[in-house]
Enzyme design. Structure first.
Site, PDB file in Angstrom:
ATOM      1  N   VAL A  62       0.811  -1.217   0.000  1.00  0.00           N
ATOM      2  CA  VAL A  62       0.000   0.000   0.000  1.00  0.00           C
ATOM      3  C   VAL A  62       0.845   1.267   0.000  1.00  0.00           C
ATOM      4  O   VAL A  62       0.327   2.353  -0.285  1.00  0.00           O
ATOM      5  CB  VAL A  62      -0.995   0.038   1.187  1.00  0.00           C
ATOM      6  N   TYR A 152       2.748   4.046  16.191  1.00  0.00           N
ATOM      7  CA  TYR A 152       1.422   3.587  15.784  1.00  0.00           C
ATOM      8  C   TYR A 152       0.362   4.631  16.103  1.00  0.00           C
ATOM      9  O   TYR A 152      -0.476   4.974  15.255  1.00  0.00           O
ATOM     10  CB  TYR A 152       1.109   2.271  16.489  1.00  0.00           C
TER      11      TYR A 152
END
Length: 258
Positions: A62, A152
């Site tokens: 991606v 994250y």
């Protein structure tokens, strides 16, 4: 069986397993045709085969513009158009700040943020002609900080901002952009960081870890024509974790102090 997504064509990234696979399965069950993308070819091909003729698989990094162009081309060649994009692909590494190097930080940002950004750009030429829905999978860590997940959490906050900005820019084309913020969900990604997924989970009011099946119906709703006036919003599915400290958490804390 619901026909909520009848006639729709969706691209779902990171859908070889876990949460993405659950979304793909529900989409097909509700009438959509789905292009599943992932870097795991073996599992991706298996998942698509199990879903039947209305699902195909494409290998996909991606973070690559070239891969995104190929994925969009494959979806249009196979199914004729694109109506829905679910930016589900994501990676997580739990570590103290001192142990996160620049390369590791950049990798998380490349998959979680750059991947979603490139996905939006890739589907725009098609969606701008007729409208559609983009669902970006963020996280509870995009609503509040999370220790040992600095990169994250930063990436998921970025997805939240990307969603709002894209929604404001693209609404005039009939394109809706929303973010979904799951709490702790039992997936292969979280299994690497949790010992017992079946144990009570006092951080959530529901006292359990969520499942991919808890998330998929909301994603399907946001992808469907049932949510045509919802855009630029955060949708939290966390069993009540963000609401505050649960009764069971407080009971445990009070018993330890008593």
């Amino acid at each position: 069986m619901s026909e909520q997504l009848a006639g729709k064509v969706a691209i779902i990234t990171g859908a070889a397993g876990g949460q993405g696979a659950a979304e793909a399965k529900l989409f097909v069950e509700r009438g959509a045709k789905v292009l599943i993308t992932d870097f795991n070819d073996e599992l991706g091909e298996k998942t698509a085969a199990e879903l039947g003729e209305n699902a195909l698989f494409a290998h996909h990094d991606v973070s690559s513009e070239e891969d995104w162009a190929a994925v969009v081309e494959k979806a249009i060649e196979a199914f004729g158009t694109i109506d829905i994009l679910v930016n589900n692909a994501g990676i997580l590494k739990m570590a103290p700040i001192e142990e996160i190097d620049a390369a590791g930080f950049d990798r998380i940002m490349a998959v979680n943020v750059r991947g979603a950004f490139l996905g939006i750009k890739a589907v725009l030429p098609t969606l701008k002609t007729k409208g559609g829905s983009i669902v970006n999978i963020s996280s509870l860590a995009g609503m509040q900080g999370q220790p040992y997940a600095t990169a994250y959490s930063a990436s998921k906050y970025a997805v939240r901002g990307l969603t709002k900005s894209a929604a404001l820019e693209l609404g005039r084309y009939g394109i809706r952009v929303n973010s979904v913020h799951p709490g702790t969900i039992a997936t292969p990604m979280t299994m690497a960081n949790l010992r017992d997924l079946d144990a009570p989970f006092p951080l959530a009011a529901m006292n359990r870890i969520g499942t991919p099946a808890d998330i998929a119906p909301l994603v399907a709703f946001l992808a469907s024509d049932e949510s045509t006036y919802i855009t630029g919003e955060e949708h939290v599915v966390d069993g009540g974790s963000l609401a505050g400290q649960s009764a069971q958490f407080m009971d445990t804390l009070m018993s330890q102090q008593g």
